[in-house]
Design a protein around this motif. Structure first.
Motif, mmCIF file in Angstrom:
data_model
loop_
_atom_site.group_PDB
_atom_site.id
_atom_site.type_symbol
_atom_site.label_atom_id
_atom_site.label_comp_id
_atom_site.label_asym_id
_atom_site.label_seq_id
_atom_site.Cartn_x
_atom_site.Cartn_y
_atom_site.Cartn_z
ATOM 1 N N GLU A 79 35.744 38.656 31.227
ATOM 2 C CA GLU A 79 36.327 38.886 32.555
ATOM 3 C C GLU A 79 36.651 37.564 33.246
ATOM 4 O O GLU A 79 37.706 37.432 33.880
ATOM 5 C CB GLU A 79 35.368 39.703 33.419
ATOM 6 N N SER B 199 39.726 35.959 31.797
ATOM 7 C CA SER B 199 40.990 36.633 32.118
ATOM 8 C C SER B 199 41.501 36.320 33.525
ATOM 9 O O SER B 199 42.609 36.722 33.869
ATOM 10 C CB SER B 199 40.830 38.150 31.948
ATOM 11 N N LEU B 200 40.708 35.604 34.333
ATOM 12 C CA LEU B 200 41.143 35.285 35.695
ATOM 13 C C LEU B 200 42.314 34.308 35.690
ATOM 14 O O LEU B 200 42.334 33.354 34.908
ATOM 15 C CB LEU B 200 39.992 34.650 36.492
ATOM 16 N N GLN B 201 43.248 34.532 36.572
ATOM 17 C CA GLN B 201 44.355 33.599 36.776
ATOM 18 C C GLN B 201 43.812 32.437 37.610
ATOM 19 O O GLN B 201 43.470 32.606 38.771
ATOM 20 C CB GLN B 201 45.507 34.297 37.505
ATOM 21 N N GLU C 260 38.952 43.048 42.569
ATOM 22 C CA GLU C 260 37.708 42.474 42.060
ATOM 23 C C GLU C 260 37.942 41.072 41.514
ATOM 24 O O GLU C 260 37.094 40.194 41.647
ATOM 25 C CB GLU C 260 37.101 43.366 40.987
ATOM 26 N N GLU C 261 39.104 40.837 40.930
ATOM 27 C CA GLU C 261 39.429 39.519 40.389
ATOM 28 C C GLU C 261 39.352 38.445 41.476
ATOM 29 O O GLU C 261 38.836 37.356 41.261
ATOM 30 C CB GLU C 261 40.828 39.529 39.768
ATOM 31 N N ASP C 262 39.875 38.742 42.672
ATOM 32 C CA ASP C 262 39.817 37.781 43.776
ATOM 33 C C ASP C 262 38.382 37.533 44.216
ATOM 34 O O ASP C 262 38.001 36.403 44.512
ATOM 35 C CB ASP C 262 40.639 38.268 44.965
ATOM 36 N N PHE D 241 36.719 35.298 41.636
ATOM 37 C CA PHE D 241 37.270 33.945 41.761
ATOM 38 C C PHE D 241 36.638 33.219 42.950
ATOM 39 O O PHE D 241 36.226 32.059 42.847
ATOM 40 C CB PHE D 241 38.791 34.029 41.922
#
Length: 98
Positions: free
Chosen positions: A22, A25-27, A41-43, A46
């Motif tokens: 996970e 996979s973050l930008q 959730e990604e933000d 991060f």
């Protein structure tokens, strides 16, 4: 560092069961997202990796700085176990002792 140590600028995700897959996979090449009530959730992950701070209490809580979260030893232990690690190193702060 290798497969036993995780080096991070800030902290750990407030959900201690986040995996390396996970995180990978973050930008990363983007503006750091500011906290909002409803965000992907990604933000959130991060922000926590960038601005999170440890604290001595169990669990997690919103950081008094207004961004990221504060995570307890139980969150650290869950993250270590989930990712088969032995150590987390935060590079956000320098300590002159210890």
């Amino acid at each position: 560092v290798g497969t036993k140590v995780f080096v991070v600028h800030g902290g750990l995700p407030r959900s201690g069961d986040v995996t390396f897959e996970e995180i990978d996979s973050l930008q990363r090449f983007r503006q750091i997202p500011m906290p909002e009530l409803a965000q992907p959730e990604e933000d959130e992950i991060f922000q926590d990796l960038t601005w999170g701070d440890p604290h001595e209490e169990r669990g997690w809580k919103t950081s008094s700085r207004g961004v990221g979260s504060m995570f307890g030893p139980d969150v650290t232990n869950t993250f270590l176990k989930t990712n088969k690690l032995e150590l987390v190193i935060r590079s956000h702060e320098e300590f002159t002792k210890g």
